[in-house]
Scaffold this active site. Structure first.
Site, PDB file in Angstrom:
ATOM      1  CG  LEU A 403      -1.952  -1.138   1.285  1.00 47.45           C
ATOM      2  CD1 LEU A 403      -2.740  -1.064   2.583  1.00 47.45           C
ATOM      3  CD2 LEU A 403      -2.897  -1.088   0.091  1.00 47.45           C
ATOM      4  CG  LEU A 452      -2.613  -5.661  -1.302  1.00 44.59           C
ATOM      5  CD1 LEU A 452      -3.455  -6.723  -0.602  1.00 44.59           C
ATOM      6  CD2 LEU A 452      -3.428  -4.398  -1.551  1.00 44.59           C
ATOM      7  CG  ASP A 483      -3.492  -6.097   3.180  1.00 41.19           C
ATOM      8  OD1 ASP A 483      -2.665  -7.020   3.022  1.00 41.19           O
ATOM      9  OD2 ASP A 483      -3.187  -4.899   3.026  1.00 41.19           O
TER      10      ASP A 483
END
Length: 598
Positions: A403, A452, A483
């Site tokens: 991210l 991610l 995530d």
């Protein structure tokens, strides 16, 4: 001095005779006993040894010059002697010790031999010199022009004045040629209708060729970069689609991406929660740190494209013989929809779609909502067309850094709860796209995959990694929760202990370790990574598309609902953490550590 030796004579090379060497400096005399010598030159000043004075004396042979030089089997030097008055057929090889009185001939031969070597070296240099080649072409052109031009026969003042004007104009044109090329690179293509996008590596460091665009274009040789940043004629002739985008987006789509800012801005002093004044209360305050982020952010920094010359436009078929990683420096836009992408490059290949992360709105291929939406759009297009599978890779030496926290913090300062909800929703949609995609997704990891960028790998079907790649999910260091369905997929593929070690302590896995734990399918050598990937991709693309799609459906049928539920839970936790003051404080501390490391 007198020296006796047994050799093949100049008159009979198959018969051994006694040769006697004596005489003044620079002379070599040969006397054959009991054999009459052929007619040849003689030197009246030659003295004869006492034991031979009573016999019939043949004329002495005089050295004319040294012809060649060699080493015999014993490593001793021998010279090929040309005898005065005889032709080359009578040359003989003589040991160096036989030519003691002929040093001047030896020195003369060595001097000529050295000069020949220098001339041959200079000739080879001139042949390979591009400047010399251009000069030769220029000379030949001028000479041909002077021979064939009928105007060269005209003599008169008017003709001289015309020729002088023409010559001056030609000289002026030649002088202005180089500046025109450089100025052409800075031309504005917005009015020309030519739509191009030349993706550049977001990583500053230059490394060896180790996958998809492992070299940073900013550090390539100017010649090499000029050769690679070319656009096929099909691209130049395509219909402009500038109307689809706003002025800012159009400039950004056509622009290059110089990396003039660090990953995070330099902020003096430590960053604490106290610096983000008002964030804990209503999320609308500002701070010096956020001002620095706003001032130094790289999201809206774009420049015009460097330019394209007509001479550099070549068909894509001319590049088939080049390594695949070299040809990824430019994108072949074959559909108008491809022009919408700014942070990715989409190539429609024979039987598959190739999506490359090449972010301009973030550093190191980091993911923000804009990048995620473009990837989702490309996947949706690939799902609807005749592509049998999708290849996902990246431009540069980094696959994906997860991210984009600078993007998130900049927006969390406005309305923390609202923005955290929007960001969590963007991640949820992005991950669900991978979960619900029906065609096989093949990933070629050419470099580090973090956060991610690593957690989505189990959602893909095949993962091939460069040996230089590594994998890490340091979520606790980021100050956020996992995530990308990593809470479900990591324990399934590598076991609970290894999954906890990666998700909680942020352990870094090498490519070989990731392959051993099941996160990666195969690891390839960096030098042949792209070739290995393309060979296997083409093999898969030759399969029946129905078989590929149904096979994936059978493997994923029992996991789809579980993954969607896990994705929903993870995004809810992220929204809660990002909406709290503690979560913002943890993220600021992480960025401060990155600043200190930088």
């Amino acid at each position: 001095m007198t020296f006796q030796a047994s050799h093949r004579s100049a008159w009979g090379k198959s018969r051994k005779k006694n040769w006697q060497y004596e005489g003044p400096t620079q002379k070599l005399f040969l006397k054959r006993n009991n054999v009459s010598a052929p007619d040849g030159p003689s030197d009246p000043s030659i003295s004869v040894s006492s034991e031979q004075s009573g016999a019939q004396q043949p004329p002495a042979l005089q050295v004319e010059r040294i012809v060649d030089k060699r080493k015999n089997k014993k490593g001793k030097t021998e010279y090929l002697v040309r005898w005065k008055g005889y032709d080359s057929e009578d040359d003989t090889w003589e040991p160096e010790q036989h030519l003691v009185n002929c040093e001047e001939y030896i020195h003369d031969f060595n001097r000529r031999h050295t000069e020949k070597q220098k001339e041959s070296t200079l000739t080879r240099t001139n042949r390979t010199s591009p400047n010399n080649a251009r000069k030769q072409i220029s000379r030949s052109t001028n000479s041909n022009f002077s021979k064939t031009s009928p105007k060269a026969l005209v003599i008169g003042k008017d003709h001289e004045s015309k020729n002088s004007q023409l010559f001056a104009a030609s000289q002026k044109f030649r002088k202005n040629t180089a500046p025109s090329l450089s100025s052409r690179k800075n031309m504005d293509l917005a009015k020309s209708g030519i739509k191009i996008l030349v993706p550049k590596s977001p990583v500053k460091s230059r490394t060896a060729v180790d996958g998809f665009q492992s070299e940073s274009p900013e550090k390539l040789d100017p010649v090499e970069q000029g050769q690679e940043d070319t656009v096929a004629p099909e691209v130049a002739a395509e219909k402009p689609v500038g109307a689809l985008l706003g002025p800012g987006a159009e400039r950004a789509r056509m622009g290059s991406r110089p990396r003039i800012h660090p990953l995070v801005p330099q902020v003096p002093g430590p960053v604490t929660a106290a610096m983000a004044t008002g964030l804990a209360v209503n999320g609308k305050g500002t701070s010096p740190f956020m001002d620095a982020l706003t001032a130094n952010g790289t999201t809206n920094i774009q420049t015009s494209v460097t330019g394209v010359t007509a001479s550099k436009r070549k068909f894509i078929d001319d590049r088939r013989d080049q390594p695949f990683d070299k040809r990824l420096r430019f994108s072949v836009r074959q559909t108008e929809s491809a022009y919408r992408y700014r942070d990715i490059v989409v190539r429609k290949q024979d039987g598959f779609t190739h999506i490359l992360l090449s972010t301009k709105s973030s550093e190191n291929n980091s993911l923000n909502p804009e990048v995620m939406r473009e990837v989702q759009s490309a996947l949706s297009t690939a799902a609807a067309d005749d592509s049998k599978l999708v290849l996902l890779s990246a431009v540069g030496s980094v696959f994906c850094c997860g991210l984009d926290f600078i993007y998130f913090i900049r927006r969390l300062t406005d309305d923390r709860k609202r923005e955290s909800t929007k960001m969590a929703e963007a991640i949820r949609n992005f991950v669900n796209t991978f979960i619900q995609f029906k065609k096989p997704i093949i990933v070629a990891v050419n470099g580090p995959a973090i956060g991610l960028g690593a957690s989505i790998l189990p959602l893909c079907d095949v993962v091939w990694a460069n040996e230089k790649a590594w994998f890490q999910t340091p979520y606790t260091t980021f100050g956020q929760s996992p995530d990308g369905c990593s809470t479900v997929m990591f324990p399934k593929i590598m076991g609970g202990a290894s999954a906890n070690e990666m998700l909680l302590s942020g352990r870094k896995l090498t490519a070989q370790e990731a392959c051993g734990k099941g996160l990666v399918s195969q690891v390839f050598w960096p030098g042949t990574f792209t070739q290995e990937v393309m060979v296997r991709i083409k093999e898969l693309a030759s399969c029946n598309p129905v078989v590929l799609e149904e096979s994936k459906a059978l493997v994923r049928c029992n996991m789809k609902m579980e993954l969607e539920q896990a994705n929903e839970r993870e995004c809810e936790v992220l929204k809660k953490i990002w909406g709290s003051a503690q979560g913002m404080d943890s993220m600021l501390k992480y960025l401060q550590r990155k600043i200190d490391e930088f």
